[in-house]
Motif scaffolding. Structure first.
Motif, PDB file in Angstrom:
ATOM      1  N   ALA A   1       0.863  -1.180   0.000  1.00 22.29           N
ATOM      2  CA  ALA A   1       0.000   0.000   0.000  1.00 22.29           C
ATOM      3  C   ALA A   1       0.900   1.231   0.000  1.00 22.29           C
ATOM      4  O   ALA A   1       1.915   1.262   0.705  1.00 22.29           O
ATOM      5  CB  ALA A   1      -0.909  -0.008   1.218  1.00 22.29           C
TER       6      ALA A   1
ATOM      7  N   VAL B   1       1.207   5.536   0.354  1.00 17.83           N
ATOM      8  CA  VAL B   1       0.585   6.788   0.795  1.00 17.83           C
ATOM      9  C   VAL B   1       1.573   7.931   0.583  1.00 17.83           C
ATOM     10  O   VAL B   1       2.770   7.714   0.375  1.00 17.83           O
ATOM     11  CB  VAL B   1       0.174   6.734   2.278  1.00 17.83           C
TER      12      VAL B   1
ATOM     13  N   ASP C   1       5.846   3.095   0.938  1.00 14.74           N
ATOM     14  CA  ASP C   1       5.191   1.807   0.741  1.00 14.74           C
ATOM     15  C   ASP C   1       5.141   1.059   2.076  1.00 14.74           C
ATOM     16  O   ASP C   1       6.105   1.081   2.834  1.00 14.74           O
ATOM     17  CB  ASP C   1       5.978   1.000  -0.298  1.00 14.74           C
ATOM     18  N   SER C   2       4.033   0.414   2.351  1.00 15.05           N
ATOM     19  CA  SER C   2       3.864  -0.279   3.633  1.00 15.05           C
ATOM     20  C   SER C   2       4.835  -1.438   3.810  1.00 15.05           C
ATOM     21  O   SER C   2       5.111  -1.855   4.940  1.00 15.05           O
ATOM     22  CB  SER C   2       2.426  -0.798   3.772  1.00 15.05           C
TER      23      SER C   2
ATOM     24  N   GLN D   1      -3.105   4.598  -7.189  1.00 18.40           N
ATOM     25  CA  GLN D   1      -2.677   3.639  -6.157  1.00 18.40           C
ATOM     26  C   GLN D   1      -2.234   4.328  -4.865  1.00 18.40           C
ATOM     27  O   GLN D   1      -1.885   3.653  -3.894  1.00 18.40           O
ATOM     28  CB  GLN D   1      -1.547   2.772  -6.698  1.00 18.40           C
TER      29      GLN D   1
ATOM     30  N   LEU E   1      -3.145   5.923  -1.605  1.00 19.91           N
ATOM     31  CA  LEU E   1      -4.379   5.702  -0.859  1.00 19.91           C
ATOM     32  C   LEU E   1      -4.765   6.828   0.083  1.00 19.91           C
ATOM     33  O   LEU E   1      -5.924   6.916   0.502  1.00 19.91           O
ATOM     34  CB  LEU E   1      -4.260   4.399  -0.056  1.00 19.91           C
TER      35      LEU E   1
ATOM     36  N   PHE F   1      -1.181   6.198   6.579  1.00 21.00           N
ATOM     37  CA  PHE F   1      -1.485   4.759   6.616  1.00 21.00           C
ATOM     38  C   PHE F   1      -2.658   4.470   7.553  1.00 21.00           C
ATOM     39  O   PHE F   1      -3.530   3.657   7.243  1.00 21.00           O
ATOM     40  CB  PHE F   1      -0.258   3.962   7.069  1.00 21.00           C
TER      41      PHE F   1
ATOM     42  N   ALA G   1      -5.847   5.447   5.901  1.00 17.57           N
ATOM     43  CA  ALA G   1      -6.217   4.513   4.834  1.00 17.57           C
ATOM     44  C   ALA G   1      -6.600   3.134   5.371  1.00 17.57           C
ATOM     45  O   ALA G   1      -7.026   2.278   4.588  1.00 17.57           O
ATOM     46  CB  ALA G   1      -5.064   4.380   3.844  1.00 17.57           C
TER      47      ALA G   1
ATOM     48  N   VAL H   1      -4.517   0.922   6.617  1.00 21.51           N
ATOM     49  CA  VAL H   1      -3.474  -0.076   6.333  1.00 21.51           C
ATOM     50  C   VAL H   1      -2.919  -0.644   7.632  1.00 21.51           C
ATOM     51  O   VAL H   1      -2.665  -1.857   7.734  1.00 21.51           O
ATOM     52  CB  VAL H   1      -2.346   0.558   5.492  1.00 21.51           C
TER      53      VAL H   1
END
Length: 527
Positions: free
Chosen positions: A2, A4, A20-21, A73, A75, A452, A455, A457
């Protein structure tokens, strides 16, 4: 996976990072904006809302291009800013003026009046911000604006911190009552306290100045921690930023508070966010009121914990000014400082070049250097200034611990520690304890963590930190250096309180007197 966007508005530029997560930081982009200063008024510092928004759009589009991440993409987007950076607005959130930036100190008189009234009227909120209201904070700046802009008072609808204004703008909100206000910003800088009924009462504000009549109502609205949403990205600003409309935007906060989260700050940690100035941010499990700090606020750093803030009004600014006077830059002047030994310069540098934020909360101070000789160099002064900022930091941490705040770990974050090992080692030696420095840049990482959360996540701040925050490089105190700094600290403390307290009969009026003489001379020259 994911992705952000985390945004950090600094004093001179905005940084937008895509995170990125799983893989962490993907790319960052920076866009600058002007800081408006006046040579004849060193207290003046403003910036334009339009400049901020143009820079945000440029940096966001650039980071999306650099990362090659498809815009649909991304989020969520979260934003932190400097503070207290205050903007008065009219109808439809139209700016009536530029921001009074955090480092604008024109409201010194207003701050003193608010402090005096708070103690006279026994306003409980003053104890939650260290006992002294600052010229760097919201009500001081708003009162200064009201006094100096009589022609615009009739248009005044409200005032906002930068973090709330930019989030509202991105969400397309035009009704001041619908703007979510950051508990971080309003708790630390506007005397807001949930347990005391929110903002100070109307009758108190009017006793400070009748110009405050009706202001409390205009500042009302929903106050929220950063695990709540400010709104969603409007189609207009989605097009400007090159992002997908409708993505969530959490309630914002100040840059240092979120930098602390990005640096891995946990309960009973202290983070020195060292940049242009230093914000000292801590998370404590219990409420401990500390005289001279910039606020004790539930939910200001971590939504479920109590945040505590202190700081130095100038650090990187001082280093830069020393280099500029020497006709060079800080990077060049820093080369060879690793060979310096504690105290070898013979200088003791009191780093009040922009006043004192903590623990004296006194803007009527200026830097002092003791020990000059004819061979002293600019590099000597730079090393002494690094020592001075570390010694001042120790004054602050000692004050916190004297009032029951437990300091488990010290973390040096912000823009300077990652590229200045000498500073980190000096801090470890002066503080007498290990100093942890994140191995990677954490600027805008705290924003990403709250994006995050918005969103969905990650469920908690800690879960996101475990996944996103970098490891630490540890600087251990050197025994011999620590002993020298114990002696220097005794001198520093004596000078700090002797010259820094206005009530000190012997030296307390020296620096304010010099400032007054300078201001009078400039005023005479202007006429």
């Amino acid at each position: 996976m994911a992705v952000v966007a985390g945004v950090d508005f600094g004093t001179l530029s905005v940084r937008v990072s895509l995170v990125d997560s799983e893989r962490g930081l993907l790319a960052s982009a920076i866009a600058e904006y002007p800081l408006h200063r006046k040579r004849e008024d060193p207290e003046y510092a403003t910036q334009s809302h339009d400049d901020h928004m143009r820079a945000l759009a440029a940096a966001t589009r650039e980071v999306v291009r650099k990362s090659a991440v498809p815009a649909d993409q991304i989020l969520a987007i979260a934003l932190d800013t400097t503070g207290s950076s205050v903007i008065p607005v009219g109808r439809n959130l139209h700016p009536l003026d530029d921001y009074y930036l955090w480092c604008d100190h024109r409201a010194k008189a207003e701050a003193a009046e608010i402090t005096a009234a708070a103690h006279r009227e026994k306003l409980a909120a003053i104890d939650w911000c260290g006992g002294v209201y600052s010229s760097e904070w919201g009500f001081s700046k708003l009162l200064h604006w009201l006094r100096h802009n009589p022609g615009k008072r009739s248009q005044f609808e409200s005032a906002f911190e930068h973090c709330d204004m930019v989030a509202a703008t991105l969400c397309g909100i035009t009704d001041a009552k619908q703007v979510k206000r950051s508990i971080c910003a309003m708790g630390h800088k506007w005397l807001w306290n949930a347990s005391l009924g929110g903002l100070p009462p109307e009758d108190f504000l009017i006793k400070v100045d009748p110009l405050f009549a009706g202001v409390r109502e205009k500042l009302n609205g929903e106050y929220a921690t950063s695990d709540k949403l400010a709104g969603r990205l409007s189609p207009y600003w989605a097009e400007k930023l090159g992002l997908k409309p409708g993505i969530p935007i959490p309630v914002g906060a100040f840059d240092a508070h979120w930098d602390a989260i990005g640096a891995g700050c946990r309960s009973e940690d202290i983070v020195n966010v060292v940049g242009t100035s230093t914000c000292i941010i801590g998370i404590t499990p219990s409420v401990q009121l500390v005289p001279g700090v910039c606020g004790v606020v539930q939910g200001s750093v971590h939504p479920q914990r109590t945040g505590i803030e202190a700081g130095l009004s100038a650090v990187g600014d001082i280093f830069q000014s020393i280099a500029a006077r020497a006709g060079t830059d800080v990077s060049t002047l820093t080369k060879g400082l690793d060979k310096y030994r504690p105290g070898q310069t013979g200088l003791l540098r009191i780093t009040w070049d922009n006043g004192d934020r903590t623990v004296l909360v006194n803007p009527n101070l200026r830097g002092i250097t003791f020990g000059w000789n004819l061979q002293t160099t600019a590099q000597d002064e730079l090393f002494a200034a690094i020592e001075g900022t570390a010694l001042h930091t120790r004054v602050i941490l000692d004050r916190m611990e004297q009032h029951g705040v437990i300091v488990r770990r010290v973390i040096n974050a912000g823009g300077i520690p990652q590229k200045n090992d000498v500073l980190n080692q000096v801090y470890a030696n002066v503080l007498g304890r290990p100093v942890l420095v994140p191995a990677g840049n954490v600027v805008s990482l705290g924003s990403a963590i709250f994006a995050f959360l918005a969103a969905g996540v990650f469920k908690t701040v800690e879960e996101a930190q475990d996944k996103i925050c970098p490891a630490y490089k540890v600087f251990q105190p050197e025994i011999s250096a620590k002993a020298v700094y114990e002696e220097l600290y005794a001198f520093y403390s004596k000078i700090y309180f002797a010259f820094g307290r206005p009530q000190s009969a012997e030296f307390g009026n020296v620096l304010p007197g010099l400032i007054q003489l300078s201001e009078s001379a400039h005023a005479d020259a202007a006429h």
